[in-house]
Design a protein around this motif. Structure first.
Motif, PDB file in Angstrom:
ATOM      1  N   ALA A  27       0.837  -1.206   0.000  1.00  0.00           N
ATOM      2  CA  ALA A  27       0.000   0.000   0.000  1.00  0.00           C
ATOM      3  C   ALA A  27       0.866   1.248   0.000  1.00  0.00           C
ATOM      4  CB  ALA A  27      -0.917  -0.012   1.215  1.00  0.00           C
ATOM      5  N   PHE A  28       1.952   1.248   0.804  1.00  0.00           N
ATOM      6  CA  PHE A  28       2.789   2.448   0.819  1.00  0.00           C
ATOM      7  C   PHE A  28       3.632   2.548  -0.437  1.00  0.00           C
ATOM      8  CE2 PHE A  28       1.852   2.422   5.390  1.00  0.00           C
ATOM      9  CZ  PHE A  28       1.355   3.707   5.462  1.00  0.00           C
ATOM     10  N   ALA A  29       3.974   1.414  -1.053  1.00  0.00           N
ATOM     11  CA  ALA A  29       4.666   1.487  -2.336  1.00  0.00           C
ATOM     12  C   ALA A  29       3.780   2.185  -3.366  1.00  0.00           C
ATOM     13  CB  ALA A  29       5.038   0.090  -2.814  1.00  0.00           C
ATOM     14  N   ARG A  30       2.462   1.853  -3.346  1.00  0.00           N
ATOM     15  CA  ARG A  30       1.530   2.494  -4.273  1.00  0.00           C
ATOM     16  C   ARG A  30       1.399   3.975  -3.950  1.00  0.00           C
ATOM     17  NH1 ARG A  30      -0.494   4.637  -7.446  1.00  0.00           N
ATOM     18  NH2 ARG A  30      -2.417   4.371  -8.635  1.00  0.00           N
ATOM     19  N   GLN A  31       1.396   4.308  -2.650  1.00  0.00           N
ATOM     20  CA  GLN A  31       1.206   5.707  -2.279  1.00  0.00           C
ATOM     21  C   GLN A  31       2.421   6.540  -2.660  1.00  0.00           C
ATOM     22  OE1 GLN A  31       1.765   7.224   1.449  1.00  0.00           O
ATOM     23  NE2 GLN A  31       0.793   9.111   0.788  1.00  0.00           N
ATOM     24  N   GLN A  32       3.634   5.930  -2.566  1.00  0.00           N
ATOM     25  CA  GLN A  32       4.837   6.658  -2.945  1.00  0.00           C
ATOM     26  C   GLN A  32       5.058   6.645  -4.448  1.00  0.00           C
ATOM     27  OE1 GLN A  32       6.909   8.118  -0.723  1.00  0.00           O
ATOM     28  NE2 GLN A  32       5.740   7.503   1.070  1.00  0.00           N
ATOM     29  N   GLY A  33       4.408   5.716  -5.151  1.00  0.00           N
ATOM     30  CA  GLY A  33       4.605   5.635  -6.591  1.00  0.00           C
ATOM     31  C   GLY A  33       5.877   4.927  -6.994  1.00  0.00           C
ATOM     32  N   THR A  34       6.513   4.196  -6.061  1.00  0.00           N
ATOM     33  CA  THR A  34       7.699   3.420  -6.402  1.00  0.00           C
ATOM     34  C   THR A  34       7.417   1.948  -6.150  1.00  0.00           C
ATOM     35  OG1 THR A  34       8.565   3.581  -4.174  1.00  0.00           O
ATOM     36  CG2 THR A  34       9.259   5.263  -5.719  1.00  0.00           C
ATOM     37  N   ALA A  35       8.196   1.071  -6.816  1.00  0.00           N
ATOM     38  CA  ALA A  35       7.943  -0.367  -6.680  1.00  0.00           C
ATOM     39  C   ALA A  35       8.889  -1.019  -5.686  1.00  0.00           C
ATOM     40  CB  ALA A  35       8.069  -1.041  -8.047  1.00  0.00           C
ATOM     41  N   ASP A  36       9.691  -0.215  -4.957  1.00  0.00           N
ATOM     42  CA  ASP A  36      10.657  -0.817  -4.033  1.00  0.00           C
ATOM     43  C   ASP A  36       9.957  -1.597  -2.919  1.00  0.00           C
ATOM     44  OD1 ASP A  36      12.735   0.233  -5.442  1.00  0.00           O
ATOM     45  OD2 ASP A  36      12.740   2.110  -4.317  1.00  0.00           O
ATOM     46  N   GLY A  37       8.791  -1.108  -2.476  1.00  0.00           N
ATOM     47  CA  GLY A  37       8.051  -1.825  -1.442  1.00  0.00           C
ATOM     48  C   GLY A  37       7.595  -3.191  -1.919  1.00  0.00           C
ATOM     49  N   GLN A  38       7.288  -3.297  -3.204  1.00  0.00           N
ATOM     50  CA  GLN A  38       6.864  -4.599  -3.731  1.00  0.00           C
ATOM     51  C   GLN A  38       8.023  -5.582  -3.720  1.00  0.00           C
ATOM     52  OE1 GLN A  38       4.822  -4.283  -7.397  1.00  0.00           O
ATOM     53  NE2 GLN A  38       3.516  -2.615  -6.698  1.00  0.00           N
ATOM     54  N   ILE A  39       9.252  -5.092  -3.974  1.00  0.00           N
ATOM     55  CA  ILE A  39      10.431  -5.957  -3.884  1.00  0.00           C
ATOM     56  C   ILE A  39      10.559  -6.483  -2.458  1.00  0.00           C
ATOM     57  CG2 ILE A  39      12.929  -5.994  -4.083  1.00  0.00           C
ATOM     58  CD1 ILE A  39      11.772  -5.625  -6.708  1.00  0.00           C
ATOM     59  N   PHE A  40      10.392  -5.577  -1.498  1.00  0.00           N
ATOM     60  CA  PHE A  40      10.498  -5.966  -0.097  1.00  0.00           C
ATOM     61  C   PHE A  40       9.414  -6.993   0.242  1.00  0.00           C
ATOM     62  CE2 PHE A  40      12.345  -3.755   3.812  1.00  0.00           C
ATOM     63  CZ  PHE A  40      12.407  -4.953   4.497  1.00  0.00           C
ATOM     64  N   ALA A  41       8.200  -6.795  -0.289  1.00  0.00           N
ATOM     65  CA  ALA A  41       7.114  -7.738  -0.006  1.00  0.00           C
ATOM     66  C   ALA A  41       7.449  -9.120  -0.566  1.00  0.00           C
ATOM     67  CB  ALA A  41       5.812  -7.219  -0.601  1.00  0.00           C
ATOM     68  N   LEU A  42       8.074  -9.166  -1.737  1.00  0.00           N
ATOM     69  CA  LEU A  42       8.452 -10.463  -2.301  1.00  0.00           C
ATOM     70  C   LEU A  42       9.516 -11.136  -1.433  1.00  0.00           C
ATOM     71  CD1 LEU A  42       8.485  -9.619  -6.076  1.00  0.00           C
ATOM     72  CD2 LEU A  42       7.099 -11.331  -4.974  1.00  0.00           C
ATOM     73  N   ALA A  43      10.458 -10.332  -0.893  1.00  0.00           N
ATOM     74  CA  ALA A  43      11.468 -10.910  -0.001  1.00  0.00           C
ATOM     75  C   ALA A  43      10.805 -11.464   1.255  1.00  0.00           C
ATOM     76  CB  ALA A  43      12.503  -9.845   0.349  1.00  0.00           C
ATOM     77  N   VAL A  44       9.812 -10.730   1.794  1.00  0.00           N
ATOM     78  CA  VAL A  44       9.091 -11.208   2.978  1.00  0.00           C
ATOM     79  C   VAL A  44       8.385 -12.521   2.668  1.00  0.00           C
ATOM     80  CG1 VAL A  44       7.176 -10.722   4.520  1.00  0.00           C
ATOM     81  CG2 VAL A  44       8.816  -8.956   4.020  1.00  0.00           C
ATOM     82  N   MET A  45       7.815 -12.636   1.453  1.00  0.00           N
ATOM     83  CA  MET A  45       7.139 -13.878   1.086  1.00  0.00           C
ATOM     84  C   MET A  45       8.113 -15.044   1.045  1.00  0.00           C
ATOM     85  SD  MET A  45       4.496 -12.615  -1.788  1.00  0.00           S
ATOM     86  CE  MET A  45       4.271 -14.197  -2.522  1.00  0.00           C
ATOM     87  N   ALA A  46       9.324 -14.803   0.537  1.00  0.00           N
ATOM     88  CA  ALA A  46      10.319 -15.883   0.484  1.00  0.00           C
ATOM     89  C   ALA A  46      10.719 -16.303   1.894  1.00  0.00           C
ATOM     90  CB  ALA A  46      11.536 -15.416  -0.307  1.00  0.00           C
ATOM     91  N   VAL A  47      10.915 -15.313   2.775  1.00  0.00           N
ATOM     92  CA  VAL A  47      11.274 -15.641   4.151  1.00  0.00           C
ATOM     93  C   VAL A  47      10.148 -16.423   4.826  1.00  0.00           C
ATOM     94  CG1 VAL A  47      11.770 -14.647   6.399  1.00  0.00           C
ATOM     95  CG2 VAL A  47      12.894 -13.760   4.401  1.00  0.00           C
ATOM     96  N   ALA A  48       8.883 -16.035   4.544  1.00  0.00           N
ATOM     97  CA  ALA A  48       7.748 -16.741   5.145  1.00  0.00           C
ATOM     98  C   ALA A  48       7.708 -18.185   4.672  1.00  0.00           C
ATOM     99  CB  ALA A  48       6.446 -16.029   4.787  1.00  0.00           C
ATOM    100  N   ALA A  49       8.004 -18.404   3.388  1.00  0.00           N
ATOM    101  CA  ALA A  49       7.994 -19.778   2.879  1.00  0.00           C
ATOM    102  C   ALA A  49       9.080 -20.604   3.560  1.00  0.00           C
ATOM    103  CB  ALA A  49       8.199 -19.768   1.368  1.00  0.00           C
ATOM    104  N   ALA A  50      10.274 -20.000   3.730  1.00  0.00           N
ATOM    105  CA  ALA A  50      11.366 -20.717   4.396  1.00  0.00           C
ATOM    106  C   ALA A  50      10.991 -21.056   5.830  1.00  0.00           C
ATOM    107  CB  ALA A  50      12.629 -19.858   4.360  1.00  0.00           C
TER     108      ALA A  50
END
Lengths: 79, 181
Positions: A27-50
């Motif tokens: 949500a904050f990535a969308r509000q800032q207009g950058t995709a860096d938050g989405q990268i972080f979310a993908l990293a969180v998903m990988a950590v959650a899977a591990a």
């Protein structure tokens, strides 16, 4: 996460917590207009899977040794 | 307000409430199988919210990784444990439960206050983004340029988790043989 005693439910609740942080990141990535938050979310998903792999491995190991599946009764690290 | 906006609002409303309701249901059910099914609903509702936030790639990855892989593994383990997986409530409210619920409430209040103080007026306006935003192209480009270190660390974390899972399985089999003897 703290009001249940089964390790399975604790893992499920942990997933909800990680997903809540993911939603905030996106949500904050969308509000800032950058995709860096989405990268972080993908990293969180990988950590959650591990974490799920290791947690479920521990639960299966506990159940194979016929230990009680109750985090309040797992008080020692010794095998 | 035109029809498209009303549609977006309706979808957002339904997904947000499905998300909250299934999240409560995960904790509420005493049968872990129903909890896992409610978590799948929660993840699907979150994927819809990600689509509304124009994060198409993350929504697809969410459905594939979580609903496809992680939850299938959860359901396998719950089926493997059978009746032993049942998790009754711990009983009456202990100090731990009271402290947990009040700490969660305090964190919620803190987050709401901090966000509204910091970005109160700006939350309703969103910067315009093009169709490029959040697609696989942009995500892949960012991963392989600005966030290469995070990408590599993620792969190492996944590798270590796979090795740890194998070692846990092999070790517990050895111990089980010792218990049986």
């Amino acid at each position: 996460m703290l009001i249940r005693r089964s390790p399975l439910i604790i893992l499920l609740a942990l997933e909800i917590m990680l997903n809540g942080s993911n939603l905030a990141l996106i949500a904050f990535a969308r509000q800032q207009g950058t995709a860096d938050g989405q990268i972080f979310a993908l990293a969180v998903m990988a950590v959650a899977a591990a974490e799920v792999v290791v947690g479920l491995g521990l639960i299966v190991a506990m159940s194979r040794r016929k230990l009680p599946l109750d985090v309040d009764r797992m008080t020692t690290l010794r095998g | 307000m035109d029809v498209g906006n009303i549609l977006v609002w309706a979808v957002w409303f339904a997904a947000a409430f499905a998300c909250l309701g299934s999240g409560v249901a995960v904790v509420w059910f005493s049968n872990p199988f129903y909890s896992a099914l409610a978590l799948i609903g929660n993840l699907a509702a979150l994927a819809v919210l990600y689509l509304l936030l124009s994060a198409e790639f993350v929504a697809a990855a969410q459905v594939l990784v979580y609903a496809g892989a992680v939850m299938v593994m959860f359901l396998f383990v719950i089926a493997y444990l059978g009746g032993r997986a049942d998790a009754p409530w711990a009983g009456g409210p202990t100090w731990q439960q009271v402290a947990a619920v009040s700490a969660a409430g305090a964190i919620l209040v803190e987050v709401v206050v901090a966000v509204s103080l910091k970005a109160g007026g700006r939350l309703s306006s969103e910067p315009p983004v093009d169709a490029f935003f959040g697609g696989p192209h942009q995500i892949g480009e960012l991963f392989l340029t600005h966030h290469l270190l995070a990408f590599e660390i993620t792969s190492i974390v996944l590798l270590i988790a796979a090795v740890g899972g194998v070692i846990l399985g092999a070790h517990s089999r050895k111990l089980e043989a010792r218990v049986d003897r």
